[in-house]
Design a protein around this motif. Structure first.
Motif, PDB file in Angstrom:
ATOM      1  N   TYR A  13       0.755  -1.229   0.135  1.00 13.82           N
ATOM      2  CA  TYR A  13      -0.190   0.136   0.084  1.00 13.82           C
ATOM      3  C   TYR A  13       1.009   1.231   0.027  1.00 13.82           C
ATOM      4  CZ  TYR A  13       0.704   0.825   4.947  1.00 13.82           C
ATOM      5  OH  TYR A  13       1.221   1.222   6.433  1.00 13.82           O
ATOM      6  N   ALA A  14       2.127   1.076   0.533  1.00 19.52           N
ATOM      7  CA  ALA A  14       2.965   2.491   0.533  1.00 19.52           C
ATOM      8  C   ALA A  14       3.474   2.738  -0.689  1.00 19.52           C
ATOM      9  CB  ALA A  14       3.991   2.240   1.479  1.00 19.52           C
ATOM     10  N   ASP A  15       3.817   1.573  -1.481  1.00 19.11           N
ATOM     11  CA  ASP A  15       4.411   1.677  -2.866  1.00 19.11           C
ATOM     12  C   ASP A  15       3.278   2.482  -3.884  1.00 19.11           C
ATOM     13  OD1 ASP A  15       6.800   1.046  -2.761  1.00 19.11           O
ATOM     14  OD2 ASP A  15       6.779  -0.813  -3.783  1.00 19.11           O
ATOM     15  N   VAL A  16       1.854   1.936  -3.518  1.00 16.09           N
ATOM     16  CA  VAL A  16       0.709   2.512  -4.249  1.00 16.09           C
ATOM     17  C   VAL A  16       0.803   3.995  -4.208  1.00 16.09           C
ATOM     18  CG1 VAL A  16      -1.714   2.530  -4.565  1.00 16.09           C
ATOM     19  CG2 VAL A  16      -0.496   0.306  -4.235  1.00 16.09           C
ATOM     20  N   LEU A  17       1.078   4.378  -2.970  1.00 14.61           N
ATOM     21  CA  LEU A  17       0.330   5.996  -2.843  1.00 14.61           C
ATOM     22  C   LEU A  17       1.882   6.674  -3.318  1.00 14.61           C
ATOM     23  CD1 LEU A  17      -0.746   8.415  -1.486  1.00 14.61           C
ATOM     24  CD2 LEU A  17       0.119   8.134   0.580  1.00 14.61           C
ATOM     25  N   LYS A  18       3.043   6.043  -2.963  1.00 14.07           N
ATOM     26  CA  LYS A  18       4.407   6.513  -3.177  1.00 14.07           C
ATOM     27  C   LYS A  18       4.388   7.015  -4.848  1.00 14.07           C
ATOM     28  CE  LYS A  18       7.947   3.910  -3.073  1.00 14.07           C
ATOM     29  NZ  LYS A  18       8.965   3.240  -2.351  1.00 14.07           N
ATOM     30  N   HIS A  19       4.272   5.767  -5.585  1.00 13.36           N
ATOM     31  CA  HIS A  19       4.498   6.037  -7.099  1.00 13.36           C
ATOM     32  C   HIS A  19       3.342   6.625  -7.594  1.00 13.36           C
ATOM     33  CE1 HIS A  19       7.209   2.129  -6.492  1.00 13.36           C
ATOM     34  NE2 HIS A  19       7.838   3.157  -6.381  1.00 13.36           N
ATOM     35  N   LYS A  57       6.931 -14.555   0.324  1.00 13.36           N
ATOM     36  CA  LYS A  57       6.895 -14.586   1.768  1.00 13.36           C
ATOM     37  C   LYS A  57       6.112 -13.531   2.517  1.00 13.36           C
ATOM     38  CE  LYS A  57      10.566 -15.065   5.371  1.00 13.36           C
ATOM     39  NZ  LYS A  57      11.972 -14.814   5.971  1.00 13.36           N
ATOM     40  N   THR A  58       6.106 -12.523   2.072  1.00 15.19           N
ATOM     41  CA  THR A  58       5.040 -11.424   2.807  1.00 15.19           C
ATOM     42  C   THR A  58       3.927 -11.458   2.065  1.00 15.19           C
ATOM     43  OG1 THR A  58       6.066  -9.683   1.386  1.00 15.19           O
ATOM     44  CG2 THR A  58       7.224 -10.037   3.523  1.00 15.19           C
ATOM     45  N   GLY A  59       3.732 -11.425   0.737  1.00 17.68           N
ATOM     46  CA  GLY A  59       2.499 -11.400   0.089  1.00 17.68           C
ATOM     47  C   GLY A  59       1.740  -9.674   0.436  1.00 17.68           C
ATOM     48  N   GLU A  60       2.763  -8.675   0.749  1.00 10.49           N
ATOM     49  CA  GLU A  60       2.276  -7.624   0.869  1.00 10.49           C
ATOM     50  C   GLU A  60       1.513  -6.690  -0.344  1.00 10.49           C
ATOM     51  OE1 GLU A  60       5.040  -4.887   2.583  1.00 10.49           O
ATOM     52  OE2 GLU A  60       5.530  -6.185   4.166  1.00 10.49           O
ATOM     53  N   TYR A  61       2.111  -7.276  -1.468  1.00  8.20           N
ATOM     54  CA  TYR A  61       1.447  -6.726  -2.794  1.00  8.20           C
ATOM     55  C   TYR A  61      -0.147  -7.116  -3.032  1.00  8.20           C
ATOM     56  CZ  TYR A  61       1.617 -11.126  -5.090  1.00  8.20           C
ATOM     57  OH  TYR A  61       1.411 -12.646  -5.528  1.00  8.20           O
ATOM     58  N   LEU A  62      -0.540  -8.113  -2.177  1.00 10.85           N
ATOM     59  CA  LEU A  62      -1.846  -8.590  -2.355  1.00 10.85           C
ATOM     60  C   LEU A  62      -2.848  -7.559  -1.643  1.00 10.85           C
ATOM     61  CD1 LEU A  62      -1.341 -12.478  -1.487  1.00 10.85           C
ATOM     62  CD2 LEU A  62      -1.761 -11.332  -3.717  1.00 10.85           C
ATOM     63  N   ASP A  63      -2.340  -6.910  -0.659  1.00 18.81           N
ATOM     64  CA  ASP A  63      -2.865  -5.786  -0.125  1.00 18.81           C
ATOM     65  C   ASP A  63      -2.869  -4.518  -0.379  1.00 18.81           C
ATOM     66  OD1 ASP A  63      -4.605  -7.494   1.766  1.00 18.81           O
ATOM     67  OD2 ASP A  63      -2.728  -7.714   3.010  1.00 18.81           O
ATOM     68  N   GLY A  64      -2.092  -4.299  -1.670  1.00 23.08           N
ATOM     69  CA  GLY A  64      -1.519  -2.990  -2.263  1.00 23.08           C
ATOM     70  C   GLY A  64      -1.987  -3.082  -3.656  1.00 23.08           C
ATOM     71  N   VAL A  65      -1.232  -3.229  -4.554  1.00 21.73           N
ATOM     72  CA  VAL A  65      -1.448  -3.018  -6.044  1.00 21.73           C
ATOM     73  C   VAL A  65      -2.273  -3.998  -6.555  1.00 21.73           C
ATOM     74  CG1 VAL A  65       0.688  -4.504  -6.731  1.00 21.73           C
ATOM     75  CG2 VAL A  65      -0.463  -2.659  -8.448  1.00 21.73           C
ATOM     76  N   ALA A  66      -2.415  -5.310  -6.005  1.00 22.08           N
ATOM     77  CA  ALA A  66      -3.217  -6.180  -6.400  1.00 22.08           C
ATOM     78  C   ALA A  66      -4.616  -5.663  -6.369  1.00 22.08           C
ATOM     79  CB  ALA A  66      -3.152  -7.570  -5.913  1.00 22.08           C
ATOM     80  N   LYS A  67      -5.080  -4.928  -5.378  1.00 16.54           N
ATOM     81  CA  LYS A  67      -6.616  -4.624  -5.178  1.00 16.54           C
ATOM     82  C   LYS A  67      -6.880  -3.563  -6.077  1.00 16.54           C
ATOM     83  CE  LYS A  67      -7.103  -6.043  -0.466  1.00 16.54           C
ATOM     84  NZ  LYS A  67      -7.777  -5.602   0.914  1.00 16.54           N
TER      85      LYS A  67
END
Length: 280
Positions: A13-19, A57-67
């Motif tokens: 989610y932080a990358d989504v906003l930053k980029h 390992k973290t799957g953080e993109y699933l709660d970010g760009v994937a949405k």
């Protein structure tokens, strides 16, 4: 310490906003037919495979760009972001790759523009150099980006944007970042500075930002997205961008973005903020 690898967090989610904000800044600068320099102090690997062990390992993109990947109701300010991510995936229907900041800039760079990319981590520098090092408009430097920034400003173009996106592995990073930005601003006061910051321990983050608000520098805008309430537990609950000399109407654009992103990405108790911390 150089254990940090952004691959674990790419597309979160932080990358989504930053980029998304970075792209809006570039869009604004491109309204003038004059060259600009993009300076990145912590450029990372340039791009990331979301199928590799780091991202899985973290799957953080699933709660970010994937949405956002399949959304058809995105506000205009987020449409270019997703279009660029899809372009980086070469038009494939599956979300497999995520561009780092240099890749987003590369996709939107004009012939007259230039990039200066710093990366200290050996493996990430090698990947970045492989991806962009042969481009005559790009200079890839293996070194400390905070030190490198002071040597890179003011750019010859006298127009540009600086992205400061450290890992904050060391507690001293918070102080070093603020002090470096203040020094850089004295050399290049008209540049746009975008500082990414995490909120792990709120007091630590606010201490860094207070150095900037007390510096005498004008026009400082906070854009912050929290997905959870502040907590003493381990982990990042919010992330934000501190923008010095933001382009006209960036505050309105950021508010539009966060109005859309907050209900989509909020994990409970989070809130968003777009605030002028220092005015004219």
């Amino acid at each position: 310490m150089l254990s940090y690898r952004h691959g674990y967090h790419a597309g979160n989610y932080a990358d989504v906003l930053k980029h998304s904000i970075l792209l809006q800044v570039l869009k604004s600068l491109h309204k003038k037919n004059k060259p600009l320099a993009y300076i990145d102090t912590h450029a990372g690997a340039g791009g990331y495979a979301l199928t590799d062990e780091f991202a899985q390992k973290t799957g953080e993109y699933l709660d970010g760009v994937a949405k956002l990947w399949d959304k058809n109701d995105l506000p205009e300010s987020l449409q270019q972001y997703i279009e660029d991510v899809k372009h980086f995936n070469q038009g494939e229907s599956e979300l497999t790759y995520y561009p780092g900041s240099p890749a987003f800039v590369d996709m939107n760079m004009r012939e007259k523009d230039r990039m200066v990319l710093h990366e200290l981590h050996g493996a990430d520098h090698a990947l970045l150099d492989e991806q962009l090092g042969s481009d005559k408009q790009v200079r890839v430097i293996k070194g400390d980006g905070l030190k490198g920034l002071l040597g890179a400003v003011p750019p010859l173009e006298r127009r540009g944007v600086v992205l400061i996106d450290p890992s904050y592995e060391m507690k001293t990073d918070y102080q070093d970042v603020a002090k470096t930005i203040i020094k850089a601003h004295k050399r290049f006061s008209t540049g746009i500075y975008i500082l990414w910051y995490p909120v792990v321990k709120r007091a630590q983050t606010e201490e860094m930002l207070k150095l900037l608000t007390d510096s005498g520098i004008k026009r400082q805008l906070r854009i912050e997205q929290a997905i959870k309430s502040d907590s003493d537990e381990f982990g990042m609950t919010a992330a934000g961008l501190w923008v010095i000399n933001p382009p006209w109407q960036l505050d309105e654009t950021a508010s539009e973005m966060l109005d859309y992103l907050s209900p989509l990405l909020n994990q409970g108790g989070g809130k968003v903020s777009v605030k002028w911390e220092v005015g004219e």
